[in-house]
Design a protein around this motif. Sequence first.
Motif, mmCIF file in Angstrom:
data_model
loop_
_atom_site.group_PDB
_atom_site.id
_atom_site.type_symbol
_atom_site.label_atom_id
_atom_site.label_comp_id
_atom_site.label_asym_id
_atom_site.label_seq_id
_atom_site.Cartn_x
_atom_site.Cartn_y
_atom_site.Cartn_z
ATOM 1 N N ARG A 116 0.813 -1.218 0.000
ATOM 2 C CA ARG A 116 0.000 0.000 0.000
ATOM 3 C C ARG A 116 0.848 1.271 0.000
ATOM 4 N NH1 ARG A 116 -4.537 0.522 4.510
ATOM 5 N NH2 ARG A 116 -3.275 2.051 5.565
ATOM 6 N N ARG A 117 1.940 1.243 0.724
ATOM 7 C CA ARG A 117 2.830 2.407 0.804
ATOM 8 C C ARG A 117 3.365 2.797 -0.575
ATOM 9 N NH1 ARG A 117 7.964 2.483 4.887
ATOM 10 N NH2 ARG A 117 8.341 4.696 4.774
ATOM 11 N N TYR A 118 3.704 1.819 -1.378
ATOM 12 C CA TYR A 118 4.236 2.070 -2.714
ATOM 13 C C TYR A 118 3.141 2.541 -3.670
ATOM 14 C CZ TYR A 118 8.599 0.142 -1.107
ATOM 15 O OH TYR A 118 9.757 -0.050 -0.404
ATOM 16 N N ARG A 119 1.950 1.958 -3.542
ATOM 17 C CA ARG A 119 0.816 2.414 -4.351
ATOM 18 C C ARG A 119 0.523 3.882 -4.059
ATOM 19 N NH1 ARG A 119 -1.810 -2.450 -2.709
ATOM 20 N NH2 ARG A 119 -3.215 -1.198 -1.433
ATOM 21 N N ALA A 120 0.534 4.241 -2.777
ATOM 22 C CA ALA A 120 0.274 5.626 -2.384
ATOM 23 C C ALA A 120 1.356 6.569 -2.921
ATOM 24 C CB ALA A 120 0.195 5.737 -0.862
ATOM 25 N N MET A 121 2.609 6.143 -2.848
ATOM 26 C CA MET A 121 3.701 6.998 -3.311
ATOM 27 C C MET A 121 3.679 7.161 -4.824
ATOM 28 S SD MET A 121 5.409 8.755 -1.643
ATOM 29 C CE MET A 121 6.832 9.342 -0.905
ATOM 30 N N ILE A 122 3.289 6.133 -5.556
ATOM 31 C CA ILE A 122 3.164 6.243 -7.011
ATOM 32 C C ILE A 122 2.084 7.253 -7.359
ATOM 33 C CG2 ILE A 122 2.374 4.983 -9.065
ATOM 34 C CD1 ILE A 122 4.037 2.608 -8.032
ATOM 35 N N GLY A 123 0.971 7.240 -6.632
ATOM 36 C CA GLY A 123 -0.092 8.232 -6.835
ATOM 37 C C GLY A 123 0.386 9.639 -6.523
ATOM 38 N N THR A 124 1.196 9.771 -5.472
ATOM 39 C CA THR A 124 1.757 11.083 -5.112
ATOM 40 C C THR A 124 2.688 11.584 -6.210
ATOM 41 O OG1 THR A 124 1.622 10.543 -2.767
ATOM 42 C CG2 THR A 124 3.126 12.312 -3.384
ATOM 43 N N PHE A 125 3.565 10.724 -6.703
ATOM 44 C CA PHE A 125 4.474 11.108 -7.789
ATOM 45 C C PHE A 125 3.685 11.525 -9.027
ATOM 46 C CE2 PHE A 125 8.803 8.914 -6.775
ATOM 47 C CZ PHE A 125 8.815 9.529 -5.537
ATOM 48 N N ALA A 126 2.637 10.768 -9.359
ATOM 49 C CA ALA A 126 1.815 11.109 -10.526
ATOM 50 C C ALA A 126 1.163 12.474 -10.336
ATOM 51 C CB ALA A 126 0.762 10.033 -10.764
ATOM 52 N N GLY A 127 0.679 12.761 -9.141
ATOM 53 C CA GLY A 127 0.086 14.073 -8.854
ATOM 54 C C GLY A 127 1.093 15.200 -9.005
ATOM 55 N N HIS A 128 2.324 14.979 -8.504
ATOM 56 C CA HIS A 128 3.376 15.992 -8.647
ATOM 57 C C HIS A 128 3.698 16.240 -10.122
ATOM 58 C CE1 HIS A 128 4.130 16.637 -4.476
ATOM 59 N NE2 HIS A 128 4.656 15.448 -4.245
ATOM 60 N N LEU A 129 3.784 15.176 -10.909
ATOM 61 C CA LEU A 129 4.084 15.331 -12.339
ATOM 62 C C LEU A 129 2.954 16.048 -13.071
ATOM 63 C CD1 LEU A 129 5.712 11.885 -13.117
ATOM 64 C CD2 LEU A 129 6.829 14.099 -13.104
ATOM 65 N N GLU A 130 1.702 15.718 -12.744
ATOM 66 C CA GLU A 130 0.566 16.403 -13.371
ATOM 67 C C GLU A 130 0.563 17.891 -13.020
ATOM 68 O OE1 GLU A 130 -2.641 14.020 -11.916
ATOM 69 O OE2 GLU A 130 -2.274 12.419 -13.387
ATOM 70 N N ASN A 131 0.880 18.225 -11.764
ATOM 71 C CA ASN A 131 0.962 19.630 -11.363
ATOM 72 C C ASN A 131 2.117 20.348 -12.058
ATOM 73 O OD1 ASN A 131 -1.270 19.660 -9.703
ATOM 74 N ND2 ASN A 131 -0.106 19.215 -7.857
ATOM 75 N N LEU A 132 3.232 19.648 -12.229
ATOM 76 C CA LEU A 132 4.386 20.216 -12.928
ATOM 77 C C LEU A 132 4.013 20.563 -14.362
ATOM 78 C CD1 LEU A 132 7.358 20.529 -11.943
ATOM 79 C CD2 LEU A 132 7.862 18.425 -13.143
ATOM 80 N N ILE A 133 3.322 19.645 -15.038
ATOM 81 C CA ILE A 133 2.919 19.854 -16.431
ATOM 82 C C ILE A 133 1.853 20.943 -16.526
ATOM 83 C CG2 ILE A 133 1.766 18.752 -18.387
ATOM 84 C CD1 ILE A 133 3.258 16.140 -17.494
ATOM 85 N N LYS A 134 0.853 20.896 -15.637
ATOM 86 C CA LYS A 134 -0.214 21.898 -15.665
ATOM 87 C C LYS A 134 0.339 23.297 -15.376
ATOM 88 C CE LYS A 134 -4.600 23.236 -13.740
ATOM 89 N NZ LYS A 134 -5.409 23.286 -12.550
ATOM 90 N N GLY A 135 1.336 23.373 -14.487
ATOM 91 C CA GLY A 135 1.929 24.663 -14.131
ATOM 92 C C GLY A 135 2.602 25.349 -15.300
ATOM 93 N N VAL A 136 3.402 24.608 -16.077
ATOM 94 C CA VAL A 136 4.111 25.227 -17.198
ATOM 95 C C VAL A 136 3.194 25.435 -18.400
ATOM 96 C CG1 VAL A 136 6.384 24.426 -16.480
ATOM 97 C CG2 VAL A 136 5.028 23.033 -18.054
ATOM 98 N N LYS A 137 2.051 24.738 -18.424
ATOM 99 C CA LYS A 137 1.111 24.885 -19.536
ATOM 100 C C LYS A 137 0.081 25.982 -19.261
ATOM 101 C CE LYS A 137 -1.699 22.137 -22.615
ATOM 102 N NZ LYS A 137 -3.109 22.284 -22.571
ATOM 103 N N ASP A 138 -0.610 25.899 -18.109
ATOM 104 C CA ASP A 138 -1.690 26.838 -17.791
ATOM 105 C C ASP A 138 -1.362 27.763 -16.619
ATOM 106 O OD1 ASP A 138 -3.221 25.515 -19.740
ATOM 107 O OD2 ASP A 138 -3.891 24.033 -18.267
ATOM 108 N N GLY A 139 -0.502 27.338 -15.713
ATOM 109 C CA GLY A 139 -0.182 28.115 -14.529
ATOM 110 C C GLY A 139 -1.217 27.913 -13.425
ATOM 111 N N PHE A 140 -0.888 28.422 -12.250
ATOM 112 C CA PHE A 140 -1.786 28.336 -11.099
ATOM 113 C C PHE A 140 -2.095 29.743 -10.618
ATOM 114 C CE2 PHE A 140 0.565 24.350 -11.063
ATOM 115 C CZ PHE A 140 -0.489 23.453 -11.064
ATOM 116 N N GLU A 141 -3.348 29.956 -10.215
ATOM 117 C CA GLU A 141 -3.776 31.298 -9.803
ATOM 118 C C GLU A 141 -4.648 31.219 -8.558
ATOM 119 O OE1 GLU A 141 -5.188 34.375 -12.730
ATOM 120 O OE2 GLU A 141 -7.084 33.970 -11.683
ATOM 121 N N TYR A 142 -4.273 32.007 -7.562
ATOM 122 C CA TYR A 142 -5.077 32.184 -6.355
ATOM 123 C C TYR A 142 -5.625 33.602 -6.376
ATOM 124 C CZ TYR A 142 -3.318 27.992 -3.991
ATOM 125 O OH TYR A 142 -3.032 26.696 -3.643
#
Length: 185
Positions: free
Chosen positions: A68-94
């Motif tokens: 389970r620990r590895y499954r969770a970490m793979i999901g975390t890595f995927a989330g970080h990569l998606e945020n990295l890609i979304k950031g350079v493509k669309d950016g983040f705004e608060y």
Amino acid sequence: MSFLHTFIERVVKIPSDVSVVVEGDDVKGYLIKAKGPLGENSRVLKFREIYIEKFNNLIKIYSNNTKRRYRAMIGTFAGHLENLIKGVKDGFEYRLKIVYSHFPIKVKVEKDEVIIENFLGETVPRKAKIVGKTKVEVKGQEVIVKSVDIEDAGQTAANIEKATKIKRKDPRVFQDGIYIVKKPW
């Protein structure tokens, strides 16, 4: 007797206008660099027995360990990569809203700080730090925080909101402050 080798994986797609470079290995960690229309960003991802590989326009994150620990970490890595890609493509705004009923608050940006003057009639201005390459813009009663890195944008918005936290007064009466009203998700 055949031995079935099981593993878990997640795949992240790379858009056509974004380029991603994966460097490193599972021992020292992977340096992921993303470049897109809004700029560049990078992140180091490291966890034992989790591997990251790039194929054409896909990034594959996988592990031979199915715990389970590895499954969770793979999901975390995927989330970080998606945020990295979304950031350079669309950016983040608060978006933050300046609220006052007692004393008019003046907000301005100077170098790497947001200066908040006349908060509750105080003579000494309050300051909030701008993190990383985040850009802060004040338009009337609204503060806009933009960045290609979601963590920098979120921390800057939190710093601004925290700078106007009211102490030693009844918060039901004194509702003045700068509050986050829109997040990027």
